[in-house]
Design a protein around this motif. Structure first.
Motif, PDB file in Angstrom:
ATOM      1  N   CYS A   1      32.412   6.917 -30.755  1.00 18.80           N
ATOM      2  CA  CYS A   1      32.840   5.517 -30.653  1.00 18.80           C
ATOM      3  C   CYS A   1      31.746   4.637 -30.062  1.00 18.80           C
ATOM      4  N   VAL A   2      31.063   5.149 -29.037  1.00 17.59           N
ATOM      5  CA  VAL A   2      29.963   4.385 -28.432  1.00 17.59           C
ATOM      6  C   VAL A   2      28.847   4.157 -29.450  1.00 17.59           C
ATOM      7  N   LEU A   3      28.501   5.191 -30.208  1.00 20.02           N
ATOM      8  CA  LEU A   3      27.451   5.066 -31.223  1.00 20.02           C
ATOM      9  C   LEU A   3      27.851   4.088 -32.323  1.00 20.02           C
ATOM     10  N   ILE A   4      29.119   4.091 -32.689  1.00 15.82           N
ATOM     11  CA  ILE A   4      29.596   3.154 -33.714  1.00 15.82           C
ATOM     12  C   ILE A   4      29.462   1.721 -33.231  1.00 15.82           C
ATOM     13  N   VAL A   5      29.872   1.474 -32.003  1.00 15.14           N
ATOM     14  CA  VAL A   5      29.761   0.120 -31.451  1.00 15.14           C
ATOM     15  C   VAL A   5      28.306  -0.323 -31.416  1.00 15.14           C
ATOM     16  N   ARG A   6      27.420   0.556 -30.966  1.00 11.66           N
ATOM     17  CA  ARG A   6      25.992   0.202 -30.892  1.00 11.66           C
ATOM     18  C   ARG A   6      25.404  -0.031 -32.271  1.00 11.66           C
ATOM     19  N   ARG A   7      25.778   0.803 -33.241  1.00  4.03           N
ATOM     20  CA  ARG A   7      25.258   0.643 -34.602  1.00  4.03           C
ATOM     21  C   ARG A   7      25.716  -0.684 -35.199  1.00  4.03           C
ATOM     22  N   ARG A   8      26.962  -1.057 -34.959  1.00  6.03           N
ATOM     23  CA  ARG A   8      27.477  -2.312 -35.531  1.00  6.03           C
ATOM     24  C   ARG A   8      26.890  -3.531 -34.839  1.00  6.03           C
ATOM     25  N   GLN A   9      26.547  -3.383 -33.561  1.00  8.52           N
ATOM     26  CA  GLN A   9      25.926  -4.483 -32.836  1.00  8.52           C
ATOM     27  C   GLN A   9      24.485  -4.681 -33.228  1.00  8.52           C
ATOM     28  N   ASN A  10      23.836  -3.565 -33.636  1.00  7.44           N
ATOM     29  CA  ASN A  10      22.428  -3.625 -33.994  1.00  7.44           C
ATOM     30  C   ASN A  10      22.192  -2.760 -35.218  1.00  7.44           C
ATOM     31  N   PRO A  11      22.587  -3.242 -36.417  1.00  4.33           N
ATOM     32  CA  PRO A  11      22.457  -2.443 -37.636  1.00  4.33           C
ATOM     33  C   PRO A  11      21.033  -1.988 -37.925  1.00  4.33           C
ATOM     34  N   ALA A  12      20.039  -2.710 -37.434  1.00  8.46           N
ATOM     35  CA  ALA A  12      18.646  -2.360 -37.717  1.00  8.46           C
ATOM     36  C   ALA A  12      18.264  -1.036 -37.077  1.00  8.46           C
ATOM     37  N   ARG A  13      19.043  -0.589 -36.083  1.00  8.32           N
ATOM     38  CA  ARG A  13      18.702   0.670 -35.414  1.00  8.32           C
ATOM     39  C   ARG A  13      19.183   1.886 -36.197  1.00  8.32           C
ATOM     40  N   SER A  14      20.026   1.687 -37.180  1.00  4.43           N
ATOM     41  CA  SER A  14      20.562   2.821 -37.935  1.00  4.43           C
ATOM     42  C   SER A  14      19.466   3.459 -38.755  1.00  4.43           C
ATOM     43  N   GLY A  15      19.539   4.834 -38.842  1.00  2.00           N
ATOM     44  CA  GLY A  15      18.504   5.540 -39.541  1.00  2.00           C
ATOM     45  C   GLY A  15      18.779   5.697 -40.999  1.00  2.00           C
TER      46      GLY A  15
ATOM     47  N   GLY B   1      37.693  -2.049 -34.964  1.00  2.00           N
ATOM     48  CA  GLY B   1      37.816  -2.828 -36.179  1.00  2.00           C
ATOM     49  C   GLY B   1      37.661  -2.034 -37.459  1.00  2.00           C
ATOM     50  N   LEU B   2      37.739  -0.692 -37.363  1.00  2.00           N
ATOM     51  CA  LEU B   2      37.612   0.140 -38.549  1.00  2.00           C
ATOM     52  C   LEU B   2      39.001   0.454 -39.126  1.00  2.00           C
ATOM     53  N   PRO B   3      39.097   0.596 -40.446  1.00  2.00           N
ATOM     54  CA  PRO B   3      40.385   0.913 -41.086  1.00  2.00           C
ATOM     55  C   PRO B   3      40.710   2.402 -40.947  1.00  2.00           C
TER      56      PRO B   3
ATOM     57  N   VAL C   1      28.730   8.964 -37.801  1.00  2.00           N
ATOM     58  CA  VAL C   1      28.864   7.536 -37.493  1.00  2.00           C
ATOM     59  C   VAL C   1      28.702   6.695 -38.760  1.00  2.00           C
ATOM     60  N   GLY C   2      27.687   7.012 -39.559  1.00  2.00           N
ATOM     61  CA  GLY C   2      27.460   6.270 -40.793  1.00  2.00           C
ATOM     62  C   GLY C   2      28.631   6.370 -41.754  1.00  2.00           C
ATOM     63  N   LEU C   3      29.203   7.563 -41.870  1.00  2.00           N
ATOM     64  CA  LEU C   3      30.349   7.745 -42.754  1.00  2.00           C
ATOM     65  C   LEU C   3      31.542   6.926 -42.275  1.00  2.00           C
ATOM     66  N   LEU C   4      31.805   6.940 -40.989  1.00  2.00           N
ATOM     67  CA  LEU C   4      32.953   6.217 -40.450  1.00  2.00           C
ATOM     68  C   LEU C   4      32.787   4.710 -40.589  1.00  2.00           C
ATOM     69  N   ILE C   5      31.588   4.219 -40.337  1.00  2.00           N
ATOM     70  CA  ILE C   5      31.350   2.775 -40.431  1.00  2.00           C
ATOM     71  C   ILE C   5      31.489   2.275 -41.863  1.00  2.00           C
ATOM     72  N   ASN C   6      31.033   3.050 -42.822  1.00  2.00           N
ATOM     73  CA  ASN C   6      31.003   2.608 -44.221  1.00  2.00           C
ATOM     74  C   ASN C   6      32.255   2.978 -45.016  1.00  2.00           C
ATOM     75  N   ALA C   7      33.176   3.715 -44.412  1.00  2.00           N
ATOM     76  CA  ALA C   7      34.364   4.147 -45.139  1.00  2.00           C
ATOM     77  C   ALA C   7      35.312   2.977 -45.403  1.00  2.00           C
ATOM     78  N   GLN C   8      35.882   2.954 -46.591  1.00  2.00           N
ATOM     79  CA  GLN C   8      36.919   1.965 -46.871  1.00  2.00           C
ATOM     80  C   GLN C   8      38.151   2.248 -46.028  1.00  2.00           C
TER      81      GLN C   8
END
Length: 273
Positions: free
Chosen positions: A259-273, A161-163, A129-136
């Motif tokens: 996909c569910v984890l990505i949405v949750r992480r983007r909605q609440n970035p503070a929860r990411s480890g 909304g990811l590239p 999830v972290g890799l996908l969210i932060n990927a260019q």
């Protein structure tokens, strides 16, 4: 390389996911265990060797290759898995008798999902999830029966909304993989983990320093040995040989979970480890 590790007690999933890595004799033992695990609990090592057409030495080597200290430990883990507290919600017929063919197919599907929910490595999911969210940019590569899942994942991640891109032609996938860099991600989907086109795309991405993620059914597959993050999820053989379809259902569930984890992480970035 990090591999998704089966949870303690789920010895059948461990056996299934490691089939490609066993020797020929060890694989015969593995197939005998997968075919009748509860019967194996009551067998001696010599009897299992006889049933599988191998030797007692092969049975012992199989246990060691599985990461189990000895045959008795294997039987204990099989017995623990058979305990009702660990049993999956298999479908039974309404009159209490054995399920018919249709019911058994659904039972196999339920078993596959239940097994995956127990053994899938949450830490590896979060890393993916972290890799996908932060990927260019994320390139998805797949072919054959994995193509529909690649297309579905590309659609879902784009909607989030990811590239993301998923070229359908394998030659285009490989060309795109050669243009990836360290800020990008290559995500491969392959049930067998042996698809040459997909493996070449991962190799190309690795060569440019791009992080790679793979979803496959086998921990010891060639694809698993190349990817940085490996999500192993599949299905043991069912009574009506529905394991391939069950594995597809499992892969779809894993991709939806991402996909569910990505949405949750983007909605609440503070929860990411």
């Amino acid at each position: 390389m990090e591999l998704s590790k089966p949870a303690a007690g789920d010895v059948l999933e461990s056996v299934r996911s490691r089939l490609p890595g066993f020797s020929r004799a060890e694989r015969r033992v593995a197939e005998a265990v997968l075919e009748a695990p509860w019967e194996v609990v009551h067998m001696s090592a010599a009897r299992l060797a006889e049933v599988s057409g191998s030797s007692v030495g092969s049975v012992v080597r199989f246990c060691h290759a599985l990461g189990v200290p000895g045959y008795q430990d294997l039987k204990i883990r099989l017995a623990q898995r058979h305990n009702p507290a660990w049993s999956s919600p298999a479908v039974r017929s309404v009159d209490g008798g054995p399920p018919d063919a249709g019911q058994q197919v659904f039972a196999d599907m339920a078993d596959a999902l239940f097994d995956t929910a127990r053994v899938l490595d949450a830490a590896l999911l979060e890393r993916a999830v972290g890799l996908l969210i932060n990927a260019q940019r994320t390139l998805i590569v797949a072919t054959g029966t994995s193509s529909p899942f690649a297309a579905d994942l590309a659609y879902r991640l784009t909607a989030i909304g990811l590239p993301v891109s998923y070229p359908t032609e394998v030659e285009t996938q490989q060309a795109a993989a050669r243009r990836l860099g360290p800020q990008d991600v290559c995500f491969a989907i392959s049930n067998s983990g042996t698809t040459s086109f997909t493996i070449e795309s991962i190799r190309a991405a690795n060569g440019n320093g791009a992080p790679t993620v793979a979803l496959t059914s086998f921990a010891n597959s060639p694809l698993s040995k190349l990817a940085d993050v490996v999500l192993v999820a599949g299905s043991r053989q069912g009574a009506y040989r529905s394991e391939e379809m069950a594995s597809r259902l499992v892969h779809l569930a894993v991709l939806h979970t991402l996909c569910v984890l990505i949405v949750r992480r983007r909605q609440n970035p503070a929860r990411s480890g």
